[in-house]
Design an enzyme around this catalytic site. Structure first.
Site, mmCIF file in Angstrom:
data_model
loop_
_atom_site.group_PDB
_atom_site.id
_atom_site.type_symbol
_atom_site.label_atom_id
_atom_site.label_comp_id
_atom_site.label_asym_id
_atom_site.label_seq_id
_atom_site.Cartn_x
_atom_site.Cartn_y
_atom_site.Cartn_z
ATOM 1 N N ARG A 135 -10.589 -11.308 1.608
ATOM 2 C CA ARG A 135 -11.451 -12.348 1.041
ATOM 3 C C ARG A 135 -10.766 -13.712 1.051
ATOM 4 N NH1 ARG A 135 -11.909 -9.087 -4.459
ATOM 5 N NH2 ARG A 135 -11.394 -7.432 -2.986
ATOM 6 N N LYS A 182 0.841 -1.199 0.000
ATOM 7 C CA LYS A 182 0.000 0.000 0.000
ATOM 8 C C LYS A 182 0.876 1.249 0.000
ATOM 9 C CE LYS A 182 -4.024 -1.730 2.607
ATOM 10 N NZ LYS A 182 -5.028 -1.534 1.541
HETATM 11 N N1 BES Z 1 -8.268 -3.640 4.205
HETATM 12 C C1 BES Z 1 -8.384 -3.232 2.862
HETATM 13 C C2 BES Z 1 -9.653 -2.452 2.587
HETATM 14 C C3 BES Z 1 -9.681 -1.036 3.078
HETATM 15 C C4 BES Z 1 -9.081 -0.033 2.367
HETATM 16 C C5 BES Z 1 -10.381 -0.719 4.214
HETATM 17 C C6 BES Z 1 -9.151 1.271 2.807
HETATM 18 C C7 BES Z 1 -10.460 0.588 4.646
HETATM 19 C C8 BES Z 1 -9.850 1.581 3.955
HETATM 20 C C9 BES Z 1 -8.402 -4.455 1.951
HETATM 21 O O1 BES Z 1 -7.650 -5.517 2.367
HETATM 22 C C10 BES Z 1 -7.864 -4.020 0.628
HETATM 23 O O2 BES Z 1 -6.739 -3.633 0.588
HETATM 24 N N2 BES Z 1 -8.678 -4.090 -0.413
HETATM 25 C C11 BES Z 1 -8.275 -3.676 -1.704
HETATM 26 C C12 BES Z 1 -8.820 -4.668 -2.693
HETATM 27 C C13 BES Z 1 -8.309 -4.475 -4.102
HETATM 28 C C14 BES Z 1 -6.820 -4.743 -4.154
HETATM 29 C C15 BES Z 1 -9.046 -5.396 -5.019
HETATM 30 C C16 BES Z 1 -8.819 -2.281 -1.958
HETATM 31 O O3 BES Z 1 -9.959 -1.977 -1.529
HETATM 32 O O4 BES Z 1 -8.110 -1.477 -2.536
HETATM 33 MN MN MN Z 2 -5.631 -5.315 1.800
#
Ligand code: BES
Ligand code: MN
Ligand code: ZN
Length: 499
Positions: free
Chosen positions: A356, A282
């Protein structure tokens, strides 16, 4: 803080403080009117002299009111009666506490119960009051060397009610409100705890500790790395591979109903104690907030507290799916293909879509409990925040009755959800040319495609998914856990029991 109900008893001696709400441009009524009479029109005189008009955010402290034994009366402006709603009611409570805190007041008698709030009955007025007050009192200063000293004197809050018949409702509201608030407090403490302490084994430790506290009805078992290996939970395991903190799933069983026919309600909480994104790392801006990626697990934890506090006659299994998503030479990578516990294969396109992967194996695992209902709670997608913002939780389900029931509890508690569809059209984006499905679901409708992914593993039972990415915490410098949606889920269970 002690809470109690008092059947209208205005002339109580030694009362520290009576608190009333005042609307703009309408005549005073109820107990305030009685006090006015008793004091020979002192209060109407004050209002007529425009010392206070009832505008929102105003307040006025009155001392030594003629023929009134209470030491003080505080009036709080509530704005226009027709604009007054539950949100404002909670805000006024919060504001009033902060003001009361500035005086040496030990006891308050709240008469806000007499305010007309969107037709709420006495149960909901008191229950919302307790939740709002406990919320205001909450503070996470465990890691501050200097502790905060707010609310030093106030320790007793009395809600006045006007009808004798309402006493029982009022008392039930206090009981429910306190159990929910306790669940929320436990949940927030867990969520706010930093990931160098709150890792998967800490979640397991907390679960064990909780079941010792409620040992008559609760027990906790642990599924560790080894067990997961034997069970073939490879998707879950893969996410945790890059971290030295091994994946641990904690299973908290609450048995409140001994009858044979009683089925299990299962709650699964995403417990990613830190989500760095893994190899698909990230951006560093706000990455600190990914300590909250275990908020789903914290909600389940809080919910178990709520259930045990009220001794609910239900059988509930709460699962904390603990894991840490980190980078190292052992991490799983984009393009890996995993065989999930269900046998379905998944091509990894992004290691940041880890929630997921953890959940899909847990969804397979819980089949063994022969569940009546399965609800997972997860900070699953940034896309859900884009779609619904920070006030509304995303709801997706394979069963319309369950979806309605969750929505209803959401409306009742003002802990709102909005359902998103799982139309067949969306499933195309899960296709992979090398495995059964991929783990990202493409560029659009991210909250939905994530739920589509999960739905592939929950076909055998009635299931709902709550995406709390937007609602689980408040961002920024004052970042903090909200404890949502514990109110909603608590109410969902109370509704099941017809309470
Ligand atoms: N934990 C995150 C989701 C999230 C992001 C929660 C920002 C709260 C604030 C999750 O694991 C994630 O990173 N999801 C990705 C999925 C994508 C790579 C398909 C996302 O939402 O960017
Ligand atoms: Mn994630
Ligand atoms: Zn995540």
């Amino acid at each position: 803080m002690k809470f109690s109900i008092k059947y209208s008893d205005l002339d109580k001696k030694n009362t520290n403080c009576l608190v009333f709400g005042l609307f703009e441009n309408i005549e005073i009524y109820g107990s305030l009117k009685s006090l006015d009479k008793q004091s020979n029109g002192y209060i109407t005189k004050t209002i007529n002299s425009k010392e206070i008009t009832g505008e929102i955010n105003q307040f006025l402290v009155l001392y030594d009111i003629p023929d009134i034994s209470a030491k003080r009366i505080i009036l709080f402006g509530c704005g226009k009666q027709h604009e007054f709603n539950v949100r404002m009611y909670k805000k006024i409570l919060k504001k009033s506490l902060k003001i009361i805190d500035q005086f040496p007041i030990f006891n308050v008698n709240y008469f806000f119960t007499e305010l007309n709030v969107e037709e709420l009955d006495i149960y909901w007025k008191i229950r919302f009051a307790i939740e709002a007050i406990q919320n205001t009192l909450y503070c996470f200063d465990k890691f501050k060397t200097k502790k905060s000293k707010v609310f030093a004197s106030l320790n007793n809050i009395i809600f006045n009610i006007q009808r004798n018949d309402d006493i029982l409702y009022g008392e039930t509201a206090i009981k429910h409100g306190l159990a929910i608030s306790k669940g929320i407090k436990y949940s927030k403490d867990l969520s706010n705890t930093p990931p160098n302490i709150c890792n998967p084994s800490y979640l397991a430790f907390k679960a064990k500790q909780l079941s010792l506290k409620y040992s008559g009805v609760m027990s906790t078992s642990i599924v560790d790395n080894n067990d997961m290996n034997n069970l073939g939970m490879n998707a879950y395991l893969s996410v945790g591979k890059g971290s030295k903190n091994k994946a641990i799933m904690s299973i908290i069983k609450y048995k409140g109903n001994k009858s044979k026919s009683s089925k299990n309600i299962v709650f699964i909480g995403k417990g990613v104690t830190f989500d760095s994104g893994g190899i698909s790392i990230k951006p560093s801006l706000n990455m600190d907030e990914m300590k909250y990626d275990m908020s789903g697990a914290a909600v389940v934890f809080g919910l178990m507290v709520f259930i045990s506090e009220l001794n609910l006659p239900l059988n509930v299994i709460g699962i904390l799916a603990g894991c840490e998503n980190m980078l190292s030479g052992k991490s799983f990578r984009p393009s890996d293909i995993l065989v999930t516990m269900s046998g379905k294969t998944v091509e990894i396109l992004d290691t940041d879509a880890e929630g997921r992967l953890v959940l899909c194996d847990v969804l397979t695992y819980v089949k063994k409990f022969n569940p009546d209902i399965v609800i997972d709670i997860a900070t699953l997608t940034g896309a859900c925040v884009v779609a619904l913002g920070n006030d509304v939780t995303g709801l997706m389900s394979n069963n319309s009755q369950l979806a309605r029931d969750i929505e209803t509890a959401g409306y009742q508690t003002h802990d709102k959800v909005w359902q998103l569809p799982l139309f067949q059209e969306y499933y195309g984006s899960l296709e992979s040319n090398v495995a059964d499905i991929n783990n990202t679901g493409g560029k659009v409708a991210g909250a939905i495609t994530a739920a589509c992914f999960l739905s592939k593993f929950s076909e055998k039972y009635v299931w709902a998914h709550l995406d709390i990415a937007g609602t689980a915490w408040t961002s920024g410098r004052k970042k903090r856990s909200t404890g949502r949606p514990i109110s909603l889920l608590s109410q969902f269970l109370l509704n099941k029991l017809g309470r």
